[in-house]
Scaffold this motif. Structure first.
Motif, PDB file in Angstrom:
ATOM      1  N   GLU A  96      -2.292   7.763   8.111  1.00  9.45           N
ATOM      2  CA  GLU A  96      -3.549   8.129   8.023  1.00  9.45           C
ATOM      3  C   GLU A  96      -4.330   8.485   6.668  1.00  9.45           C
ATOM      4  O   GLU A  96      -5.329   8.029   6.413  1.00  9.45           O
ATOM      5  N   LYS A  97      -3.446   8.898   5.958  1.00  5.46           N
ATOM      6  CA  LYS A  97      -3.936   8.955   4.417  1.00  5.46           C
ATOM      7  C   LYS A  97      -4.401   7.717   3.800  1.00  5.46           C
ATOM      8  O   LYS A  97      -5.299   7.618   3.018  1.00  5.46           O
ATOM      9  N   VAL A  98      -3.379   6.779   3.688  1.00  3.25           N
ATOM     10  CA  VAL A  98      -3.336   5.340   3.108  1.00  3.25           C
ATOM     11  C   VAL A  98      -4.678   4.687   3.887  1.00  3.25           C
ATOM     12  O   VAL A  98      -5.217   4.056   3.128  1.00  3.25           O
ATOM     13  N   THR A  99      -4.710   4.694   5.142  1.00  2.00           N
ATOM     14  CA  THR A  99      -5.643   3.790   5.777  1.00  2.00           C
ATOM     15  C   THR A  99      -7.090   4.255   6.243  1.00  2.00           C
ATOM     16  O   THR A  99      -8.017   3.728   6.338  1.00  2.00           O
ATOM     17  N   GLY A 100      -7.332   5.784   6.074  1.00  2.00           N
ATOM     18  CA  GLY A 100      -8.565   6.519   6.303  1.00  2.00           C
ATOM     19  C   GLY A 100      -8.617   6.264   7.822  1.00  2.00           C
ATOM     20  O   GLY A 100      -9.826   6.727   8.363  1.00  2.00           O
ATOM     21  N   MET A 101      -7.762   6.022   8.748  1.00  2.00           N
ATOM     22  CA  MET A 101      -7.762   6.177  10.169  1.00  2.00           C
ATOM     23  C   MET A 101      -6.645   7.000  10.989  1.00  2.00           C
ATOM     24  O   MET A 101      -5.835   7.075  10.422  1.00  2.00           O
ATOM     25  N   TYR A 102      -7.045   7.544  12.062  1.00  2.00           N
ATOM     26  CA  TYR A 102      -5.997   8.261  12.729  1.00  2.00           C
ATOM     27  C   TYR A 102      -4.954   7.271  13.110  1.00  2.00           C
ATOM     28  O   TYR A 102      -5.076   5.954  13.354  1.00  2.00           O
TER      29      TYR A 102
ATOM     30  N   TYR B  49      -5.053   2.911  14.016  1.00  2.00           N
ATOM     31  CA  TYR B  49      -4.498   2.148  13.162  1.00  2.00           C
ATOM     32  C   TYR B  49      -3.257   1.474  14.110  1.00  2.00           C
ATOM     33  O   TYR B  49      -3.148   0.010  14.220  1.00  2.00           O
TER      34      TYR B  49
ATOM     35  N   HIS C  24      -3.556  16.155  17.231  1.00  2.00           N
ATOM     36  CA  HIS C  24      -3.543  15.489  16.057  1.00  2.00           C
ATOM     37  C   HIS C  24      -2.011  15.852  15.247  1.00  2.00           C
ATOM     38  O   HIS C  24      -1.426  16.707  15.639  1.00  2.00           O
TER      39      HIS C  24
ATOM     40  N   ARG D 228       0.716  -1.098   0.017  1.00  2.00           N
ATOM     41  CA  ARG D 228      -0.079   0.060   0.068  1.00  2.00           C
ATOM     42  C   ARG D 228       0.970   1.005  -0.127  1.00  2.00           C
ATOM     43  O   ARG D 228       0.352   2.342  -0.191  1.00  2.00           O
TER      44      ARG D 228
END
Length: 335
Positions: A164-170, A174, A128, A68
């Protein structure tokens, strides 16, 4: 002389050393809550400062293994933020091994105190990774990408933003699901200083002018980021090492890459070189030693793995006591 006899009697915090799953040393001292005299215990959760970079590196390597993310993917490919004078062609690998040259929001070569960051920018705003961008995004590159090694906090903030960008999770969610939960690290996490869970130690800074201690709540980020700030227990760190080395988080091939010299010149023999998220020390008696560490106001942490002896050491203090000096004693005694 045994290990415990060598440890400074005034050391406050936890020390936990295992060899082949056998506990060689377990020591808890000092207070998690100083005014109320609540002692540190084996279950106490300690702040670990920059040590959390190892978790971010492991998370990135998981995504590389899943194809990924690639080592040669760039900032410009993976993040949609204004880079200004930052080189968009800086690679994931250069961020991992601290050769990126991106501006460091806390440049330890010119800044002495982490608290200096919050004079003009309140620390309570940092909850964040993106909250740290104003501290470095408008600054120029420190040097051309790939030119040299220089420890860099901003680089790991950017790596966490890639997760965060690749998984869509903080990134912390993750890491919880893909590292902490898989290792059984039930006490480890990224907690907000104004919403700490049970059994978290306060961190104390000594004030010579008043001969008193104060906590570090106005000295560090309100919540940890990719640069560091995870709360851990000493037993959770052993669980992390065990699962990592056993190939249960990433393949053993990637573990070898992580624990191999990737950058640095070893000019400081004790500091050593850098792998991915870990420091590497030459071992004249055998295979190289690997460690990760952290230091913030009121926080000191080091954990080291000796592959020849199969020894894992974890030392942490919530008073900023000198864990590095105690680690030297452990090497002299056990290695």
């Amino acid at each position: 002389m045994g290990i415990e006899e060598m440890i400074d009697e005034g050391f406050r915090g936890n020390i936990y050393i295992v060899q082949n799953d056998r506990v060689l040393c377990e020591r808890e001292s000092g207070f998690a809550d100083l005014p109320n005299e609540i002692p540190n215990t084996l279950e106490t959760k300690f702040a670990s400062a920059s040590a959390g970079k190892v978790f971010v590196a492991a998370g990135i390597l998981q995504l590389i293994e899943q194809e990924r993310i690639k080592y040669d993917d760039t900032l410009g490919m993976l993040l949609d933020i204004p880079f200004h004078d930052i080189d968009r062609d800086v690679t994931v690998k250069q961020l991992l091994n601290h050769t990126s040259g991106v501006p460091d929001y806390f440049d330890e070569s010119v800044m002495d105190e982490y608290e200096e960051l919050w004079i003009d920018y309140p620390n309570y705003k940092i909850r964040h990774n993106s909250d740290l961008l104003p501290l470095f995004i408008n600054k120029p590159m420190m040097y051309p990408k790939g030119e040299k090694f220089q420890y860099n906090n901003s680089g790991y903030v950017l790596l966490a933003m890639m997760i965060e960008k690749v998984t869509g999770m903080y990134f912390d969610q993750y890491l919880k699901e893909n590292i902490f939960d898989r290792c059984g690290m039930k006490a480890t996490g990224y907690y907000e200083l104004d919403k700490l869970p049970a059994r978290c130690a306060n961190n104390y800074i000594f004030c010579p002018d008043t001969n008193e201690y104060r906590t570090n709540i106005f000295s560090v980020d309100a919540k940890g980021t990719g640069a560091g700030g995870a709360f851990i227990t000493v037993k959770d760190i052993v669980r992390f090492w065990t699962h990592l080395l056993g190939g249960k988080l990433i393949s053993k091939g990637l573990v070898s890459d992580m624990l191999r010299k990737q950058s640095g010149d070893g000019a400081d023999a004790e500091e050593g070189y850098y792998g991915y998220g870990v420091w590497i020390i030459d071992n004249p008696k055998g295979r190289d030693l690997a460690y990760f560490q952290g230091c913030d106001p009121g926080v000191s942490f080091i954990s080291e793995y000796n592959p020849d002896k199969d020894i894992i050491s974890v030392l942490v203090s919530n008073y900023g006591d000198n864990v590095w000096r105690e680690m030297r004693k452990i090497r002299e005694t056990l290695y």
